[in-house]
Write an enzyme that holds these catalytic residues in place. Structure first.
Site, PDB file in Angstrom:
ATOM      1  N   ILE A   1     -26.383  -8.481  -9.168  1.00  0.00           N
ATOM      2  CA  ILE A   1     -27.070  -9.588  -8.506  1.00  0.00           C
ATOM      3  C   ILE A   1     -26.471 -10.954  -8.851  1.00  0.00           C
ATOM      4  CG2 ILE A   1     -28.886 -10.034 -10.229  1.00  0.00           C
ATOM      5  CD1 ILE A   1     -30.876  -9.936  -7.841  1.00  0.00           C
TER       6      ILE A   1
ATOM      7  N   ALA B   1     -30.250  -4.806  -5.612  1.00  0.00           N
ATOM      8  CA  ALA B   1     -30.420  -3.371  -5.383  1.00  0.00           C
ATOM      9  C   ALA B   1     -31.886  -3.009  -5.171  1.00  0.00           C
ATOM     10  CB  ALA B   1     -29.840  -2.603  -6.559  1.00  0.00           C
TER      11      ALA B   1
ATOM     12  N   ASP C   1     -32.325  -4.748 -17.259  1.00  0.00           N
ATOM     13  CA  ASP C   1     -33.118  -5.816 -17.879  1.00  0.00           C
ATOM     14  C   ASP C   1     -34.502  -5.277 -18.206  1.00  0.00           C
ATOM     15  OD1 ASP C   1     -31.066  -7.656 -17.679  1.00  0.00           O
ATOM     16  OD2 ASP C   1     -31.612  -8.211 -15.632  1.00  0.00           O
TER      17      ASP C   1
ATOM     18  N   THR D   1     -20.170   0.706 -21.193  1.00  0.00           N
ATOM     19  CA  THR D   1     -20.405  -0.675 -20.735  1.00  0.00           C
ATOM     20  C   THR D   1     -20.463  -1.664 -21.892  1.00  0.00           C
ATOM     21  OG1 THR D   1     -22.799  -0.413 -20.790  1.00  0.00           O
ATOM     22  CG2 THR D   1     -21.713   0.030 -18.687  1.00  0.00           C
ATOM     23  N   GLU D   2     -20.354  -2.915 -21.502  1.00  0.00           N
ATOM     24  CA  GLU D   2     -20.353  -4.014 -22.458  1.00  0.00           C
ATOM     25  C   GLU D   2     -21.680  -4.025 -23.233  1.00  0.00           C
ATOM     26  OE1 GLU D   2     -19.168  -3.878 -19.364  1.00  0.00           O
ATOM     27  OE2 GLU D   2     -17.113  -4.226 -20.000  1.00  0.00           O
ATOM     28  N   GLU D   3     -22.772  -3.754 -22.529  1.00  0.00           N
ATOM     29  CA  GLU D   3     -24.083  -3.767 -23.183  1.00  0.00           C
ATOM     30  C   GLU D   3     -24.174  -2.597 -24.177  1.00  0.00           C
ATOM     31  OE1 GLU D   3     -25.941  -6.389 -22.411  1.00  0.00           O
ATOM     32  OE2 GLU D   3     -27.432  -5.807 -23.902  1.00  0.00           O
TER      33      GLU D   3
HETATM   34  N1  SAM Z   1     -25.201  -2.165 -16.849  1.00  0.00           N
HETATM   35  C1  SAM Z   1     -24.515  -3.246 -17.529  1.00  0.00           C
HETATM   36  C2  SAM Z   1     -24.181  -2.843 -18.924  1.00  0.00           C
HETATM   37  O1  SAM Z   1     -24.636  -1.765 -19.355  1.00  0.00           O
HETATM   38  O2  SAM Z   1     -23.437  -3.574 -19.588  1.00  0.00           O
HETATM   39  C3  SAM Z   1     -25.307  -4.560 -17.508  1.00  0.00           C
HETATM   40  C4  SAM Z   1     -26.614  -4.565 -18.215  1.00  0.00           C
HETATM   41  S1  SAM Z   1     -27.459  -6.127 -18.062  1.00  0.00           S
HETATM   42  C5  SAM Z   1     -28.615  -6.088 -19.340  1.00  0.00           C
HETATM   43  C6  SAM Z   1     -28.436  -5.882 -16.592  1.00  0.00           C
HETATM   44  C7  SAM Z   1     -27.662  -6.295 -15.328  1.00  0.00           C
HETATM   45  O3  SAM Z   1     -28.423  -5.981 -14.166  1.00  0.00           O
HETATM   46  C8  SAM Z   1     -27.389  -7.779 -15.272  1.00  0.00           C
HETATM   47  O4  SAM Z   1     -26.008  -7.990 -15.082  1.00  0.00           O
HETATM   48  C9  SAM Z   1     -28.220  -8.278 -14.090  1.00  0.00           C
HETATM   49  O5  SAM Z   1     -27.648  -9.379 -13.432  1.00  0.00           O
HETATM   50  C10 SAM Z   1     -28.275  -7.028 -13.213  1.00  0.00           C
HETATM   51  N2  SAM Z   1     -29.430  -6.959 -12.296  1.00  0.00           N
HETATM   52  C11 SAM Z   1     -30.721  -7.245 -12.595  1.00  0.00           C
HETATM   53  N3  SAM Z   1     -31.516  -7.043 -11.522  1.00  0.00           N
HETATM   54  C12 SAM Z   1     -30.701  -6.596 -10.522  1.00  0.00           C
HETATM   55  C13 SAM Z   1     -30.933  -6.232  -9.158  1.00  0.00           C
HETATM   56  N4  SAM Z   1     -32.156  -6.280  -8.625  1.00  0.00           N
HETATM   57  N5  SAM Z   1     -29.886  -5.833  -8.412  1.00  0.00           N
HETATM   58  C14 SAM Z   1     -28.632  -5.794  -8.941  1.00  0.00           C
HETATM   59  N6  SAM Z   1     -28.362  -6.136 -10.222  1.00  0.00           N
HETATM   60  C15 SAM Z   1     -29.375  -6.535 -11.007  1.00  0.00           C
END
Ligand code: SAM
Length: 230
Positions: A65, A106, A128, A203-205
């Protein structure tokens, strides 16, 4: 925010050729392959990069997003493709032409992009947590959304979830367990499934959680057939 991201009216209107140019047949103006793997909230794209050589015949899409994060992933994919430009997509598994990223929400538009039963795997990695109760509706897994994900997922397809937040794990697991179209896969399955093993550190997280010695909660579910209507 997702305000200015363009969405197709429906899956048939979606032009995938710009995202996966190597899989576009210019003669008959059709894609040779479809997206079958989706990483929802892909962040910086670590999973896409790891899965690309493992599933060279699948098109893999990250949905994200945040605009800046999406731009970063686009650049990352361009660089990976350039570094491996001598590899042949028919022979080599490391060409990175099969991964791409889309900016979008999404939670709102999955069914605009994917047809019924199109996807084989959907990943929700470290989503999140939206800790506060009034934010729960912003969580990426809910009953309504699960029915949409079930629509895009083929029978036997897999939903993968991983998080370092136990509360969120319980939330995702419980919603999936209660949904009639999903069945949980056990730990033995998790150990032998290649994608599941990759997801733990891709993943980075996930790497951040690893460095901080945090817990990782995994739950994977198989898409069941639709019940017969008698
Ligand atoms: N999956 C990645 C990782 O494991 O490193 C990123 C984790 S991060 C905590 C959560 C990600 O979900 C963020 O980059 C955020 O911008 C994205 N995100 C949150 N709500 C979303 C949505 N409705 N649609 C698409 N992406 C979304």
């Amino acid at each position: 925010s997702d305000k200015s991201a363009p969405y197709p009216v429906g899956p048939k209107e979606m032009d995938w050729s710009k995202l996966y140019p190597a899989y576009y047949n210019a003669e008959n103006k059709e894609m040779t392959n479809k997206v079958t793997i989706a990483d929802i909230g892909c962040g910086y794209g670590g999973l896409l990069a790891e899965l690309a050589p493992v599933f060279p015949k699948n098109l893999i899409l990250g949905m994200e997003i945040r605009m800046q994060v999406t731009n970063y992933v686009e650049d990352r994919i361009i660089a990976l493709r350039a570094q491996n430009s001598d590899s042949d997509i028919n022979k080599d598994s490391k060409h990175y032409q099969n991964i791409s990223v889309l900016r979008g929400n999404a939670m709102k538009f999955m069914n605009n992009f994917f047809e019924k039963g199109q996807l084989e795997k959907i990943f929700f990695m470290f989503p999140d947590p939206c800790f506060k109760k009034k934010k729960f509706k912003a969580r990426i897994i809910s009953n309504t959304l699960l029915s949409e994900y079930a629509h895009c997922l083929k029978e036997g397809g897999i939903i993968y979830t991983i998080t370092d937040v136990e509360d969120l794990h319980i939330w995702m697991r419980t919603h999936l367990e209660q949904h009639p179209l999903f069945e949980r896969l056990d730990e033995e399955w998790e150990k032998t499934d290649e994608s599941c093993q990759i997801m733990i550190n891709a993943t980075e997280e996930g790497q951040k959680v690893e460095r901080n010695k945090g817990s990782k909660w995994i739950a994977c579910f198989r898409r069941l057939p639709n019940p017969e209507i008698i």
